[in-house]
Design an enzyme around this catalytic site. Structure first.
Site: not given
Length: 735
Positions: A338, A430, A458, A632
């Site tokens: 990613r 997202e 998100d 996160d």
């Protein structure tokens, strides 16, 4: 930072330049001059376009804010809202029906349904654990967690708990691999008549209800006796380990000592939300671990039970098919990487006039260059036998930004001499504008898409940020019951299937964030494959093993066929439902407000203090009730935006929030009291970590799209600079 060196008109941080030139590129047939000249070309050609796209984001956001402010005293008017969003370019025209054209996709993404891990690439041990989580012990996963309803007690082996584990596992086999007659608990051995598997059952024999599920065997290298019997269920393999001399196998009627499940079939090695990479040395660390994975030589020194050892990547498993031919099972998870999104810039590389370049441009050329080691490997296990590089691209807002990512990777392929469309893209669904235009987003990269997925956290952060001026939002827990969320989850699957992802790309679902609550995960997460998702995120290798049992029960391919037939005339949920704003429409009692306030403050502080002070981008952080949650930047985004929204609309004021921040700083300090390297936030409340948390909340929503990255990066760099000054002062000769 160690200073900069000039490369093709760019200024490159010294340690990063050295890594690229002496470690990353040798063996790829790409030299340093080609790499840096290519990056310089990308910066010159695509840097301005990147900034233009971000400017479009900002202008759209401003116009939506203005519309909501002007509409506050008017009744809700969906046709007017829909027309407005089209007029400003938030909603684009639906593309003509099309089918995905991605080629050369490995089966782990194209056709096999199963769990997916996401791990910070900066932690070599985590990365290795995830890559090796292709296989895991079901017995261990059940025994060591609360999956059976309780945790193990005491230090030694509990025979009663062990018996319960074996009973659960064999009952699962009865569902996943049913016998023509009898139960797995009564099986006493195995027989083979050519390619036909027989199972001893009492005085007689039975067979599998579906004989084709028998995949093969492994014989002992020492004496040729049966060591494993391998099965295949909905694309996933399951290995019964036969060892009647082992402590477990000696008491098993069939000599079974373990059940090894194919679990994390794919893993995202993350350079984005779960890491804290703020400068050149941080980026070099991330790229170095990716390099080790692509070359297959990454190792980490670890200790287990007080004994140190070196962890490396697992080898493939060789076995014999029922017809007697040799075969192998892959020993490692298929790895994606990613990259960061389009927002952030990085001081790791500067333009000639000293401006930071787009971090996504650096990630693109660096991560694909490193993957050349895998693409051009002549022997040994490779990550992607189909010859592709899989890059997950997050936080893109709409089809123009997806098209930009497609163009970036086209240029990367030109720079590196790769065939076009070697690089595949995973689209993180997202952001609200991407969800609302998902088919157009897929169409914008129809030759590259290998993955779409939903991400509640998100997506909720962007839901709040986009509609900040519409009014106060519901508490976070109530978001899960909002109309937009169910529409979002259903439409992602329906649109993905309509665009032809089945058999070519993954359709994914989000993270189970409670790694210590495996019983709840077993009960609930089966909903993801039932929803048609071919992968779903889990927080650990152990969780991957347990979640794999869901894919034994649910035939995702068949479920997708059912859903596609049911949505033949369009997605199950309307665009209107997707764009329904989750506004608070009831009075909150004061205790509800206080609970939400303290939960948000504690979550933000618990995450930010590790990020800013220690550079830990993702970890298990205790919540306000001391339940460990995987945190996160997405979780930080949703909590900070919730508080910004409530302050903005007068549910709480700055003073009340600051008082809660200080109380929760004391709690977070106590939760971290056992860490000798931890730096308390209280009672001064003046450190960079506490200030970062305040920056995220007391800014009236001014961070772009509610993203936390700008302030976290700024504060982390301040801490690193302060630590560097301390080291320099300590090393200086004393007068």
């Amino acid at each position: 930072m160690d200073g900069y060196v000039g490369r093709s008109g760019l200024q490159v941080e010294t340690s990063l330049a050295e890594f690229i030139e002496t470690e990353a590129l040798p063996g790829t047939e790409v030299d340093g001059e080609t790499f840096w000249a290519g990056l310089a070309r990308m910066v010159a050609e695509y840097g301005p376009r990147n900034r233009e796209l971000l400017d479009v984001r900002a202008k759209i956001h401003q116009r939506i804010d203005a519309w909501h402010i002007a509409s506050r005293d008017r009744p809700a008017d969906w046709p007017a809202y829909f027309s407005f969003l089209k007029d400003i370019g938030y909603l684009c025209e639906e593309p003509e029906p099309f089918q995905l054209q991605t080629e050369n996709v490995d089966p782990e993404l194209a056709s096999i349904a199963g769990p997916q891990l996401v791990v910070p690439i900066t932690n070599a041990r985590y990365a290795l654990n995830a890559a090796n989580a292709r296989w895991g012990s079901l017995y261990d996963a059940l025994y060591g967690t609360d999956a059976l309803g309780s945790l193990p007690e005491g230090a030694g082996y509990d025979p009663d708990r062990g018996a319960a584990v074996i009973a659960w596992a064999k009952a699962h086999l009865d569902k996943a691999l049913p016998l023509a007659a009898g139960r797995w608990a009564d099986v006493t051995g195995f027989t083979f008549d050519g390619s036909i598997l027989g199972l001893r059952l009492g005085e007689g024999f039975t067979a599998l209800e579906q004989p084709s599920c028998f995949a093969g065997t492994v014989l002992s290298e020492n004496d040729g006796t049966l060591h494993e019997v391998i099965f295949w269920v909905h694309g996933l393999h399951l290995r019964l380990v036969i060892d009647p001399q082992s402590p477990i196998g000696k008491d098993d009627p069939a000599g079974i000592s373990d059940m090894l499940l194919e679990a994390a079939i794919s893993t995202i090695m993350d350079m984005e939300d779960s890491v804290a990479c703020v400068d050149g040395p941080d980026k070099a660390l991330a790229y170095r671990n990716w390099l080790g994975l692509m070359k297959g030589d990454l190792t980490a020194e670890v200790s287990k039970g007080g004994k140190p050892f070196t962890r490396a990547l697992n080898k493939d498993i060789h076995f014999t098919r029922p017809d007697g031919t040799p075969a192998r099972l892959r020993g490692r998870s298929l790895m994606l990487v990613r990259n960061v999104g389009h927002l952030m810039t990085t001081p790791a590389v500067l333009t000639e006039d000293g401006a930071e370049i787009g971090e996504g441009l650096l990630d693109a050329v660096a991560s694909v260059s490193i993957a050349l080691h895998d693409l051009r490997r002549s022997g040994g296990p490779v990550n992607a036998p189909a010859g592709s590089v899989y890059v997950v691209k997050p936080k893109m807002h709409g089809p123009d930004e997806v098209a930009f990512a497609d163009d970036i990777f086209t240029m990367v392929e030109e720079i590196l001499g790769l065939p076009r469309y070697t690089v595949k893209i995973g689209i993180m669904d997202e952001e609200r504008r991407t969800s609302a235009n998902l088919a157009a987003c897929i169409a914008a990269a129809r030759h590259r898409v290998c993955f779409i997925n939903t991400g509640f956290l998100d997506r909720t952060g962007d839901e709040t940020s986009t509609s900040m001026e519409a009014g106060a939002m519901v508490p976070r827990a109530e978001m899960k019951n909002s109309a937009w969320l169910s529409a979002y989850e259903d439409r992602n699957v329906d649109i993905g299937l309509a665009c032809g992802l089945k058999g070519r790309a993954q359709i994914g679902k989000g993270m189970w964030a409670m790694p210590d609550r495996m019983a709840d995960m077993l009960a609930q997460k089966i909903g993801h494959p039932q929803a048609g998702a071919s992968c779903a995120w889990v927080p650990s290798p152990t969780a991957a093993v347990l979640h794999a049992t869901h894919y034994h029960i649910v035939d995702v391919a068949r479920r997708q066929e059912e859903l596609a037939a049911g949505a033949a005339n369009g997605p199950r949920a309307s665009l209107e439902k997707l764009l329904t704003i989750p506004l608070l429409e009831r009075e909150l009692v004061d205790q509800e407000i206080e609970d939400e306030l303290e939960n948000c403050c504690q979550g933000i502080l618990g995450y930010v203090v590790r990020w800013v002070n220690h550079g830990v981008g993702c970890s298990k952080v205790p919540d306000i009730n001391d339940v460990g949650l995987m945190e996160d930047r997405a979780t930080c985004r949703i909590s900070s935006q919730a508080l910004v929204n409530w302050i903005h609309h007068g549910i709480v004021d700055d003073v009340r929030v600051m008082n809660a921040m200080r109380r929760m700083a004391v709690k977070v300090d106590a939760q971290n009291a056992g860490d000798p390297d931890y730096r308390p936030m209280a009672p001064e409340y003046g450190g960079h970590a506490f200030q970062a948390a305040c920056d995220l909340v007391f800014n009236d929503g001014n961070w772009p799209s509610g993203y936390t990255e700008p302030t976290l990066h700024y504060r982390r760099r301040q801490v690193k600079a302060k630590e560097a000054r301390k080291r320099a002062n300590a090393a200086a000769p004393q007068a």
